[in-house]
Design a protein around this motif. Structure first.
Motif, mmCIF file in Angstrom:
data_model
loop_
_atom_site.group_PDB
_atom_site.id
_atom_site.type_symbol
_atom_site.label_atom_id
_atom_site.label_comp_id
_atom_site.label_asym_id
_atom_site.label_seq_id
_atom_site.Cartn_x
_atom_site.Cartn_y
_atom_site.Cartn_z
ATOM 1 N N GLN A 50 99.469 30.735 -1.545
ATOM 2 C CA GLN A 50 98.781 30.013 -0.761
ATOM 3 C C GLN A 50 97.566 30.648 -0.004
ATOM 4 O OE1 GLN A 50 102.074 28.218 1.566
ATOM 5 N NE2 GLN A 50 102.180 26.623 0.154
ATOM 6 N N LEU A 53 94.678 31.313 -2.602
ATOM 7 C CA LEU A 53 93.941 29.885 -2.534
ATOM 8 C C LEU A 53 93.174 29.902 -1.498
ATOM 9 C CD1 LEU A 53 96.822 27.686 -4.109
ATOM 10 C CD2 LEU A 53 94.936 28.791 -5.289
ATOM 11 N N THR A 54 93.627 30.141 -0.135
ATOM 12 C CA THR A 54 92.489 29.902 1.054
ATOM 13 C C THR A 54 91.477 30.954 0.925
ATOM 14 O OG1 THR A 54 94.518 29.190 2.191
ATOM 15 C CG2 THR A 54 92.617 29.808 3.578
ATOM 16 N N ALA A 59 91.098 25.799 -1.830
ATOM 17 C CA ALA A 59 91.665 24.359 -1.336
ATOM 18 C C ALA A 59 91.141 24.032 -0.123
ATOM 19 C CB ALA A 59 93.057 24.935 -1.015
ATOM 20 N N VAL A 64 93.555 18.624 -2.184
ATOM 21 C CA VAL A 64 93.947 19.892 -3.060
ATOM 22 C C VAL A 64 95.024 20.714 -2.021
ATOM 23 C CG1 VAL A 64 93.392 22.258 -3.628
ATOM 24 C CG2 VAL A 64 91.817 20.243 -4.257
ATOM 25 N N GLN A 65 94.633 20.622 -0.921
ATOM 26 C CA GLN A 65 95.830 21.282 0.069
ATOM 27 C C GLN A 65 96.901 20.642 0.258
ATOM 28 O OE1 GLN A 65 93.762 21.205 3.896
ATOM 29 N NE2 GLN A 65 92.241 22.730 3.445
ATOM 30 N N VAL A 68 98.262 20.355 -4.221
ATOM 31 C CA VAL A 68 98.340 21.544 -4.933
ATOM 32 C C VAL A 68 98.686 22.869 -4.336
ATOM 33 C CG1 VAL A 68 96.912 23.207 -6.333
ATOM 34 C CG2 VAL A 68 96.449 20.750 -6.470
ATOM 35 N N GLN A 69 98.082 23.204 -3.086
ATOM 36 C CA GLN A 69 98.359 24.317 -2.209
ATOM 37 C C GLN A 69 99.744 24.329 -1.613
ATOM 38 O OE1 GLN A 69 96.164 25.008 1.465
ATOM 39 N NE2 GLN A 69 96.104 27.257 0.903
#
Length: 221
Positions: A50, A53-54, A59, A64-65, A68-69
């Motif tokens: 995570q 991704l950030t 994200a 998406v957050q 997905v995240q």
């Protein structure tokens, strides 16, 4: 530090006891502890992914957050650990067992996540965290475990139930997060009915799983 540990883990243990005691045939505590600890350890690889991704700005949107995240990654790892560790275990021998072990993994994760959150944001959030994030993790797991139990006990629809065991918690988890991410005021107006529906669904699945166990026990007798 003790206060954070106690406040963080107590809701998870209380919920774990509730779902465990609903099982008509108690599961071995060693395996229960193992699955709980594996769920707790999941926090660290999930946090790493995570964070990545950030950092990579992958994200940025609320969708998406939320889906997905958070939901996709967390529910996939919990589902994967169940398949890898529990699904073929000899102790997984009844429909309701799927619920018990799925909840143990999920609450292990929720306990560590909750401790970290309270250490960063303060103990004043302990009650609301217990009512919503921790309990929601358990309820998503009940739905996952119900279908994992069906997949184990009914090979005819095995692959379909394995898919549902991942997809339904993922979609529910994503919806839960999306409500929190997009509703800036009066979020309880949406979240409380969502949680009531989640509890009703989970309790209904538990009842059906236990009836399935009782039915097959009577046939074998």
């Amino acid at each position: 530090m003790l206060a954070f540990l106690t406040a963080g883990i107590a809701p998870a243990l209380a919920l774990m006891a509730f779902f465990y005691l609903k099982d008509q045939y108690a599961e071995p505590l060693i395996l229960m502890c193992k699955t709980f600890l594996l769920g707790a350890l999941l926090v660290f690889p999930i946090m790493f992914i995570q964070y990545g991704l950030t950092v990579e700005n992958l994200a940025e949107s609320s969708i998406v957050q939320s889906f997905v995240q958070s939901a996709l990654i967390e529910e996939f790892f919990k589902w994967f650990i169940f398949i890898y560790v529990v699904f073929h275990h000899t102790e997984f021998d009844s429909h309701y067992d799927g619920i018990v072990y799925a909840v143990a993994i999920s609450l292990g994760f929720a306990a560590v996540e909750n401790i970290l959150y309270l250490m960063i944001n303060g103990l004043e959030f302990a009650v609301i965290r217990a009512l919503f994030p921790v309990s929601s993790h358990a309820l998503f797991a009940v739905i996952a475990g119900y279908h994992l139990g069906k997949a184990k006990m009914n090979r005819r629809h095995k692959h379909w139930n394995l898919l549902l065991a991942f997809m339904l918690p993922f979609l529910l988890h994503g919806t839960y997060n999306f409500i929190l991410a997009t509703v800036t005021s009066d979020w309880l107006i949406l979240l409380i009915p969502f949680m009531i529906g989640l509890w009703w669904t989970a309790l209904h699945r538990m009842k059906k799983a236990n009836k399935y166990v009782l039915y097959h026990t009577e046939i074998e007798a």
